[in-house]
Design a protein around this motif. Structure first.
Motif, PDB file in Angstrom:
ATOM      1  N   GLY A  54       0.802  -1.327   0.179  1.00 20.56           N
ATOM      2  CA  GLY A  54      -0.330  -0.300   0.498  1.00 20.56           C
ATOM      3  C   GLY A  54       0.977   1.468  -0.125  1.00 20.56           C
ATOM      4  O   GLY A  54       1.311   2.184  -0.599  1.00 20.56           O
ATOM      5  N   ARG A  58       6.836   1.860   0.455  1.00 23.69           N
ATOM      6  CA  ARG A  58       7.668   0.097   1.006  1.00 23.69           C
ATOM      7  C   ARG A  58       8.207  -0.458  -0.439  1.00 23.69           C
ATOM      8  O   ARG A  58       8.674  -1.049  -0.649  1.00 23.69           O
ATOM      9  N   ILE A  97      -3.456   3.458   0.089  1.00 27.03           N
ATOM     10  CA  ILE A  97      -4.641   2.395   1.026  1.00 27.03           C
ATOM     11  C   ILE A  97      -5.800   2.002   0.293  1.00 27.03           C
ATOM     12  O   ILE A  97      -6.342   3.555  -0.407  1.00 27.03           O
ATOM     13  N   ARG A 119       0.387  -9.049  -2.900  1.00 32.41           N
ATOM     14  CA  ARG A 119      -0.251  -8.062  -1.886  1.00 32.41           C
ATOM     15  C   ARG A 119       0.525  -8.315  -0.688  1.00 32.41           C
ATOM     16  O   ARG A 119       1.347  -9.479  -0.152  1.00 32.41           O
ATOM     17  N   GLY A 121       1.510  -6.070   2.446  1.00 29.22           N
ATOM     18  CA  GLY A 121       1.274  -4.956   3.461  1.00 29.22           C
ATOM     19  C   GLY A 121       1.425  -5.630   4.990  1.00 29.22           C
ATOM     20  O   GLY A 121       2.136  -5.867   5.205  1.00 29.22           O
ATOM     21  N   THR A 122       0.258  -4.142   5.632  1.00 34.42           N
ATOM     22  CA  THR A 122       0.280  -4.254   7.078  1.00 34.42           C
ATOM     23  C   THR A 122      -1.380  -4.762   7.732  1.00 34.42           C
ATOM     24  O   THR A 122      -1.608  -4.238   6.501  1.00 34.42           O
ATOM     25  N   GLU A 223      -7.050  -5.705   7.251  1.00 38.92           N
ATOM     26  CA  GLU A 223      -6.461  -4.880   5.963  1.00 38.92           C
ATOM     27  C   GLU A 223      -7.236  -3.949   5.353  1.00 38.92           C
ATOM     28  O   GLU A 223      -8.861  -4.662   5.579  1.00 38.92           O
ATOM     29  N   MET A 224      -7.429  -4.104   4.409  1.00 38.73           N
ATOM     30  CA  MET A 224      -7.880  -3.132   3.800  1.00 38.73           C
ATOM     31  C   MET A 224      -7.922  -3.378   1.699  1.00 38.73           C
ATOM     32  O   MET A 224      -8.390  -2.335   0.783  1.00 38.73           O
ATOM     33  N   GLU A 225      -7.005  -3.947   1.814  1.00 40.60           N
ATOM     34  CA  GLU A 225      -7.331  -4.758  -0.759  1.00 40.60           C
ATOM     35  C   GLU A 225      -6.950  -5.964  -0.838  1.00 40.60           C
ATOM     36  O   GLU A 225      -7.409  -6.237  -1.819  1.00 40.60           O
TER      37      GLU A 225
END
Ligand code: R1P
Ligand code: URA
Length: 300
Positions: A54, A58, A97, A119, A121-122, A223-225
């Motif tokens: 995201g 990164r 995000i 992905r 991610g965090t 998470e969001m994706e």
């Protein structure tokens, strides 16, 4: 002095010449070279294997682990490097995000030739036994975002491609990192959607119940994706998966930003090397799908 009329005509001609280089169509927003509107990448700029964090910062971390890299484009939240990791051509693009921008990245990367997405991610864990620093390899995701619902009915599953799940597990084992594999939940809201109070303590009953309900159903965290990326990849016949560093634990109330992120980056890069090896074994055996028996054909 040229008249106002001549100046205006000259201006129109200049705009026409300049815009000829720009987007040709509102429905298919790419330039005459096929460069995509948001990512500003075209065919030849990206590899088949793409890592999707995201956070734009990164991609610098992920690509710093490669043998070589070049910055291909950076427009809005989408920052793209292409290079090689252990000899394998690889790309990383940040998605920003949330699922809307993640799926924009996916749409435009598929158009220019990528077909395998991880992905990186965090996330926030919702079980007390998953401390910050642990990696979670997603096998599927609860679709609590709206983007994937604009592609297909809500009953359609958000599942990771099994080859990516296996390659991520293989990479985590090779690198000896702590990991779990299971379900994540992808939300559109970091606050109410993940059971956090809003401004001035604003809260809803739905928000109060979301953590116990999902934890009770075996979900590992938020998470969001992921769910949008997995769903849309399945629809398009692409392979997708995800690995997330747990930076928060919502049960123990710990929050350690950055914890485990370098491990997630290492595991994702190594998973690409593993996938490339398995893809080559498939190619040589004339198979479409990887299965463990193909490993006996491996060159040591
Ligand atoms: C929220 O802070 C953001 O962090 C997580 C969520 O999915 C959301 O994008 O992932 P990234 O660290 O990959 O952005
Ligand atoms: N990302 C999320 O979406 N939620 C968290 O709690 C941490 C990272």
């Amino acid at each position: 002095m040229p008249s106002k009329y001549i100046v205006r005509v000259m201006l129109i001609i200049v705009v026409m010449i300049v815009s000829d280089d720009k987007l040709k169509s509102a429905a298919i927003p790419q330039d005459s070279e096929g460069r995509q509107y948001h990512l500003e990448v075209k065919k030849g700029d990206v590899a088949r294997y793409v890592l999707l964090p995201g956070d734009p910062e990164r991609v610098d971390l992920i690509s710093s682990l490669w043998d070589e890299r070049r910055l291909v484009a950076h427009h809005r939240e989408f920052r793209t490097y292409t290079g090689r990791y252990k000899g394998v051509p690889i790309t990383t693009t940040s998605t920003g995000i949330g699922s809307p921008s993640a799926v924009i990245a996916l749409e435009e990367l598929i158009r220019v030739g990528s077909d395998t997405f991880i992905r990186v991610g965090t996330m926030g864990a919702i079980r007390s036994d998953i401390p910050p620093g642990t990696l979670v390899i997603g096998v599927g995701a609860v679709r609590l975002e709206g983007t994937s619902k604009q592609y297909v009915m809500p009953e359609y599953p958000a599942v990771a491609h099994y080859e990516i799940v296996m390659a991520l597990i293989e990479a985590a084992e090779i690198l000896n990192v702590d990991y779990r594999a299971g379900l994540v939940a992808s939300t559109d809201s970091f606050y109410l959607g993940q059971g956090r109070p809003g401004f001035n303590g604003y809260f809803t009953s739905q928000s109060a119940n979301i953590i116990p309900e999902l934890a009770n159903a075996g979900v590992l965290g938020f998470e969001m994706e992921a769910s949008a990326l997995l769903t849309v990849s399945s629809i398009y016949g692409a392979r997708a998966g995800c690995v997330c560093a747990v930076i928060a634990n919502r049960i123990t109330d710990e929050f350690i930003p950055g914890k485990g992120v370098i491990e997630a980056a290492k595991v994702a890069n190594e998973a690409v090397r593993v996938l490339a090896e398995w893809d080559e074994l498939k190619r040589r055996a004339g198979k479409k799908l990887f299965y463990p028996g193909l490993l006996k054909n491996r060159r040591t």
